[in-house]
Design a protein around this motif. Structure first.
Motif, PDB file in Angstrom:
ATOM      1  N   UNK A  73       0.827  -1.205   0.000  1.00 43.55           N
ATOM      2  CA  UNK A  73       0.000   0.000   0.000  1.00 43.55           C
ATOM      3  C   UNK A  73       0.860   1.254   0.000  1.00 43.55           C
ATOM      4  N   UNK A  74       1.906   1.253   0.830  1.00 41.81           N
ATOM      5  CA  UNK A  74       2.811   2.402   0.872  1.00 41.81           C
ATOM      6  C   UNK A  74       3.536   2.552  -0.458  1.00 41.81           C
ATOM      7  N   UNK A  78       3.345   5.856  -2.812  1.00 37.18           N
ATOM      8  CA  UNK A  78       4.574   6.597  -3.141  1.00 37.18           C
ATOM      9  C   UNK A  78       4.746   6.671  -4.658  1.00 37.18           C
ATOM     10  N   UNK A  79       4.350   5.622  -5.364  1.00 34.99           N
ATOM     11  CA  UNK A  79       4.358   5.703  -6.829  1.00 34.99           C
ATOM     12  C   UNK A  79       3.456   6.845  -7.299  1.00 34.99           C
ATOM     13  N   UNK A  80       2.289   6.996  -6.693  1.00 35.42           N
ATOM     14  CA  UNK A  80       1.400   8.106  -7.062  1.00 35.42           C
ATOM     15  C   UNK A  80       2.038   9.456  -6.751  1.00 35.42           C
ATOM     16  N   UNK A  81       2.799   9.532  -5.653  1.00 36.55           N
ATOM     17  CA  UNK A  81       3.503  10.788  -5.366  1.00 36.55           C
ATOM     18  C   UNK A  81       4.429  11.152  -6.529  1.00 36.55           C
ATOM     19  N   UNK A  82       5.094  10.149  -7.073  1.00 36.24           N
ATOM     20  CA  UNK A  82       6.009  10.424  -8.183  1.00 36.24           C
ATOM     21  C   UNK A  82       5.242  10.906  -9.408  1.00 36.24           C
ATOM     22  N   UNK A  83       4.056  10.367  -9.644  1.00 34.86           N
ATOM     23  CA  UNK A  83       3.255  10.805 -10.791  1.00 34.86           C
ATOM     24  C   UNK A  83       2.757  12.226 -10.596  1.00 34.86           C
ATOM     25  N   UNK A  84       2.589  12.631  -9.357  1.00 38.87           N
ATOM     26  CA  UNK A  84       2.134  13.992  -9.060  1.00 38.87           C
ATOM     27  C   UNK A  84       3.299  14.973  -8.929  1.00 38.87           C
ATOM     28  N   UNK A  85       4.507  14.503  -9.103  1.00 44.78           N
ATOM     29  CA  UNK A  85       5.668  15.396  -9.033  1.00 44.78           C
ATOM     30  C   UNK A  85       5.998  15.854  -7.635  1.00 44.78           C
ATOM     31  N   UNK A 117       8.935   3.371   4.505  1.00 43.41           N
ATOM     32  CA  UNK A 117       8.368   4.504   3.757  1.00 43.41           C
ATOM     33  C   UNK A 117       9.473   5.434   3.275  1.00 43.41           C
ATOM     34  N   UNK A 118      10.396   5.730   4.164  1.00 45.13           N
ATOM     35  CA  UNK A 118      11.511   6.603   3.791  1.00 45.13           C
ATOM     36  C   UNK A 118      12.309   5.980   2.654  1.00 45.13           C
ATOM     37  N   UNK A 119      12.577   4.689   2.757  1.00 42.13           N
ATOM     38  CA  UNK A 119      13.340   4.010   1.708  1.00 42.13           C
ATOM     39  C   UNK A 119      12.625   4.083   0.363  1.00 42.13           C
ATOM     40  N   UNK A 120      11.315   3.805   0.339  1.00 42.13           N
ATOM     41  CA  UNK A 120      10.568   3.838  -0.922  1.00 42.13           C
ATOM     42  C   UNK A 120      10.557   5.248  -1.507  1.00 42.13           C
ATOM     43  N   UNK A 121      10.470   6.252  -0.661  1.00 43.46           N
ATOM     44  CA  UNK A 121      10.466   7.627  -1.150  1.00 43.46           C
ATOM     45  C   UNK A 121      11.845   8.024  -1.684  1.00 43.46           C
ATOM     46  N   UNK A 122      12.886   7.565  -1.033  1.00 38.32           N
ATOM     47  CA  UNK A 122      14.232   7.848  -1.523  1.00 38.32           C
ATOM     48  C   UNK A 122      14.422   7.253  -2.915  1.00 38.32           C
ATOM     49  N   UNK A 123      13.821   6.102  -3.161  1.00 37.43           N
ATOM     50  CA  UNK A 123      13.910   5.496  -4.486  1.00 37.43           C
ATOM     51  C   UNK A 123      13.280   6.376  -5.554  1.00 37.43           C
ATOM     52  N   UNK A 124      12.330   7.214  -5.160  1.00 38.35           N
ATOM     53  CA  UNK A 124      11.651   8.115  -6.093  1.00 38.35           C
ATOM     54  C   UNK A 124      12.282   9.514  -6.099  1.00 38.35           C
ATOM     55  N   UNK A 125      13.386   9.679  -5.415  1.00 36.51           N
ATOM     56  CA  UNK A 125      14.081  10.961  -5.442  1.00 36.51           C
ATOM     57  C   UNK A 125      13.533  11.993  -4.492  1.00 36.51           C
ATOM     58  N   UNK A 126      12.777  11.570  -3.489  1.00 35.16           N
ATOM     59  CA  UNK A 126      12.166  12.512  -2.571  1.00 35.16           C
ATOM     60  C   UNK A 126      13.120  12.877  -1.440  1.00 35.16           C
TER      61      UNK A 126
END
Length: 859
Positions: A73-74, A78-85, A117-126
């Motif tokens: 789910x997370x 987080x994938x949707x966060x990347x689509x929203x920039x 969560x932090x790890x998945x977001x780091x993968x998206x450049x956050x």
């Protein structure tokens, strides 16, 4: 007034996110002028993201009850966060769940999921701004659970003053910063993607300035003891009478919040709210000590607003105020967004609220495109700024550059350069994409002649998401459905091909010219004759091309969404609109209508998307009396159901028994137009709650009056020590929906009539005003007496007055008035403002004032 549940709302985990374009280097510093800069290259930091709470509190417990795989789910969110920039995540961590009473950090599932969560977001450049201490319990909106932490033992107030609690926080902060993320192997104090720490969430200090500064410095010392050199921020929008105490502490920046439409209205707010976000004013901006402080927004939202036009305007005002980072509050985890129980006054999710999510995407672009401190003027002159435009009337926000074309609703705006476009995101129709579904879509150019298309499933709001929520009441549903789409891009031309990318997607679109039918999913789109090395497993920016995340269809039952108007005008065409969400709809949807003195008629309703239907009752059918009507919906089994009741059958059938249709009054144009009726409309008044207010029934059936007794028009607010003394109590009611069937009669009315009386056996002066969508207001004074009566003002005598910013915003130091200029167009007025204060002699301002309002009408 700050309601109890509002304080719980603000315990949210606020989470920031950061994009590649900002990430020149991972280390930052705050320069002497208070600007956060990247150490390499010295560029200004710009970040825009969300709060997101899945590892903690209600979101966590809900996931466990539903049997949700939280890691998946997370990852999907987080994938949707990347689509929203979104490129920043801020969270106030629920310390009560990951600490003990002396501040030791507990290794448990909450901390593990936060690490994940932090790890998945780091993968998206956050990037991140972390607030380690929340002070809240973990239950809201349910009762708190028994949690082991120091905040549970001491409570928020004692955590700021009790020596044992302070020592526990010192211990906890050091251990939190030293904690090594089990997925990244990096301690938070050393994580290059964490931009800054905010010590705690909304501390609300009440002690002396010296003690407050000492408290902050003790927290900072604990954090610095870990060796961390990251900037440390503190909340400076609560207890602002202590601003100097904050500035004297060893912090590098201050955090701000903005809820310009208040919190907790319990219904979707109507009317143009752009005046509420016209500017973000900082009362201590001129304080020399503040000049060296960096500025970020830890939470913001236009709460209870379901439309899509407002977020880019908020981002514009933030940039003018010098904000470098802003975090929306709060993104609903998708697995619970269908019921919106986490924070019912907020609603944000790409799948369930696509237009709002696209608005947030555009707001993020504002943050990265527009410079700090630039002034764009005053509403309505600032609705276009740089490549951005917002429109209340069209419920639209747009970004339009040669490379990017983003929009939140159907639009006739022409792309700046359609042949140069590389990114499109939208909803509805535009010159480059026509789509009749109710989900968001994304088109990204991978190389010349090769694009990636992503289409989300349909989202249908079947209830107001801002009303009282429950896990047993859905407010929105998802439907996977085949829809028509047309792409008109010079880079693709005609006869292009589409190939499904995401796992399990068996749809094979056939293109006719530029048109095709599409199912939700991700697709590779290629110009005819083009070859490419891109495959479904190819990486592009921070995503893999085959990725796609969306909830399964949840539309299981028929929902008919329609709110009838109270009155319509005789001898005029009347258009009805209804939304029908059915898992097995068979066209047509029919309108069955009956009126006075003429036989019943049924009309086939029209639709372009098989959800939203319209039909017009001809003027010749609308005579004085009552118009009754039903909607008839057929399913694929051949069964008919009639609404509003949902009874099986059709109204003209001999065995149809339902006798509860929609009913509308058809009246003559000279009849009064009622703008406000206390008996039916009081719940939707925007006003400050006072204990001495009540809706009281009158002797006549169906009638009531709203009684408001104001003990003091002005009460000193410690949160607004630098504010102007304003003796005023105001309420606003948005009536445009209520009078939509009489809109053509407004301009002919000559009097504004209030029916009511004063309380307390003495007269009371009241200002009554009409508000336009352009921020203007015109009104006049009446003097209510103890006996109930009608009080009339000639509309020709009304003068421009100040529009009160309602609902009142948080923080409370923001401006009380919006100063629109001129008089509104009478035909377009949309709201009523009733004020106690204007016109009252200064010697009487601090007296008790009371009024009772039964109705307000135009005649």
């Amino acid at each position: 007034m700050k309601m109890k549940w509002f304080f719980f709302l603000l315990m949210l985990v606020t989470v920031p996110v950061f994009s590649q374009r900002s990430a020149r280097t991972s280390d930052v510093y705050v320069d002497k002028s208070g600007v956060i800069r990247w150490s390499k290259g010295n560029a200004e930091v710009e970040g825009f993201g969300v709060n997101y709470t899945a590892p903690f509190a209600h979101a966590y417990s809900t996931a466990k009850k539903l049997g949700v795989n939280l890691e998946k789910a997370i990852s999907d969110d987080v994938y949707h966060f990347s689509r929203l920039g979104l490129d920043l995540y801020r969270v106030h961590v629920w310390d009560c769940e990951i600490s003990d009473t002396v501040g030791n950090l507990l290794t448990n599932d909450h901390l593990r999921l936060f690490d994940f969560t932090v790890m998945k977001m780091k993968e998206r450049g956050m990037k991140f701004v972390i607030t380690p201490i929340a002070y809240w319990g973990n239950g809201w909106p349910a009762p708190d659970e028994k949690t082991p932490g120091f905040s549970t033992k001491y409570g928020k107030d004692a955590c700021l003053t009790n020596e044992a609690a302070i020592k526990a926080q010192e211990n906890y902060l050091a251990q939190f910063l030293n904690h090594v993320n089990e997925y990244t192997g990096v301690a938070y104090k050393n994580d290059p993607d964490i931009i800054a720490f905010e010590i705690c969430n909304e501390p609300h200090h009440r002690e002396s300035p010296e003690k407050v500064t000492t408290f902050i410095n003790r927290m900072v010392k604990s954090m610095r003891s870990t060796g961390s050199k990251k900037p440390i921020f503190y909340n400076i929008t609560h207890s602002i009478q202590l601003a100097d105490a904050y500035f004297d502490a060893d912090i590098q920046g201050g955090t701000f919040q903005w809820y310009p439409t208040g919190l907790g209205s319990r219904h979707e707010l109507g009317g143009n709210l752009l005046p509420n976000v016209d500017a973000y004013t900082i009362p201590f901006a001129s304080n020399p000590k503040f000049k060296s402080m960096a500025r970020m927004v830890y939470e913001f939202d236009a709460a209870d607003v379901g439309r899509s036009y407002i977020y880019p305007a908020m981002a514009r005002s933030f940039r003018t105020a010098g904000m470098q980072i802003a975090n929306h509050f709060a993104y609903d985890p998708t697995y619970m967004a269908d019921v919106n129980t986490e924070y019912g006054t907020h609603y944000m999710n790409l799948a369930y609220a696509p237009q709002k999510a696209l608005s947030l995407k555009i707001a993020g672009e504002v943050f990265h495109e527009m410079p700090m401190y630039k002034d764009y003027g005053k509403f309505p002159g600032n609705t276009s700024f740089g490549p951005f435009h917002v429109s209340y009337e069209k419920d639209l926000a747009v970004m339009n550059t040669p490379e990017k074309f983003l929009y939140t609703n159907s639009t006739d705006v022409k792309p700046a350069a359609s042949d140069k476009l590389s990114q499109i995101a939208g909803y509805g129709d535009s010159e480059v994409v026509r789509y009749d579904g109710k989900g968001a879509y994304f088109l990204d150019r991978l190389e010349n002649g090769v694009w990636r298309l992503e289409v989300m499933p349909d989202a249908i709001w079947i209830d107001d998401p801002f009303t009282r929520t429950s896990p047993n009441k859905k407010v929105a549903v998802i439907n996977w459905k085949l829809h028509a789409m047309n792409i008109n891009l010079p880079d693709l031309g005609e006869g292009f091909t589409l190939v499904a990318l995401n796992d399990g997607n068996q749809h094979r679109p056939q293109v006719d010219g530029r048109s095709f039918e599409i199912m939700p999913g991700s697709y590779l789109v290629k110009r005819a004759g083009v070859t490419t090395k891109f495959t479904r497993d190819s990486k592009w920016n921070t995503i893999t091309l085959k990725e796609f995340a969306a909830p399964a269809s949840t539309l299981q039952h028929v929902s008919v969404i329609h709110q009838p108007v109270e009155e319509i005008t005789v001898a005029r065409d009347y258009q009805l609109k209804v939304t029908v969400a059915s898992p097995s709809l068979e066209l047509p949807v029919e309108l069955f209508v009956a009126g006075e003195g003429w036989r019943s008629e049924f009309i086939t309703m029209q639709s372009t998307n098989k959800y939203d239907f319209t039909a017009t009752i001809p003027a010749r059918f609308i005579q004085p009396g009552f118009i009754t009507y039903h909607f008839v919906v057929k399913d694929k089994s051949g069964k008919y159901h009639t609404y509003p009741s949902g009874a099986e059958g059709r109204p003209w059938g001999w065995d149809f028994y339902d006798n509860k249709p929609y009913t509308v009054r058809a009246v003559l144009p000279e009849n009064p137009v009622y703008l406000f009726n206390a008996a039916t409309d009081s719940d939707e008044l925007s006003r400050q709650w006072v204990r001495t207010s009540a809706l009281v029934p009158l002797p006549e059936p169906g009638k009531a009056e709203l009684q408001i007794n104001v003990e003091k028009l002005f009460t000193a607010d410690p949160e607004n020590v630098n504010g102007e003394k304003i003796d005023d109590y105001s309420a606003r009611y948005f009536f445009r929906r209520k009078v939509a069937g009489r809109a053509g009669d407004l301009s002919a009315k000559q009097k504004l009539v209030v029916r009511g009386h004063s309380l307390n056996n003495k007269e009371c002066i009241v200002q009554v005003a009409l508000l336009g969508p352009d921020g203007t207001a015109f009104g006049g004074l009446i003097t209510l007496k103890p006996g109930s009566a009608d009080y009339a003002l000639n509309i020709s005598d009304l003068k421009p007055v100040k529009q009160v910013t309602l609902p009142r915003p948080y923080p409370t130091f923001l401006p009380y008035y919006f100063g629109g200029e001129g008089k509104p167009d009478q035909a377009n007025v949309e709201a009523l403002q009733i004020s106690i204060g204007p016109g009252i002699p200064s010697a009487q301002l601090q007296d008790k004032h009371g009024i009772a309002i039964e109705s307000v009408r135009l005649e």
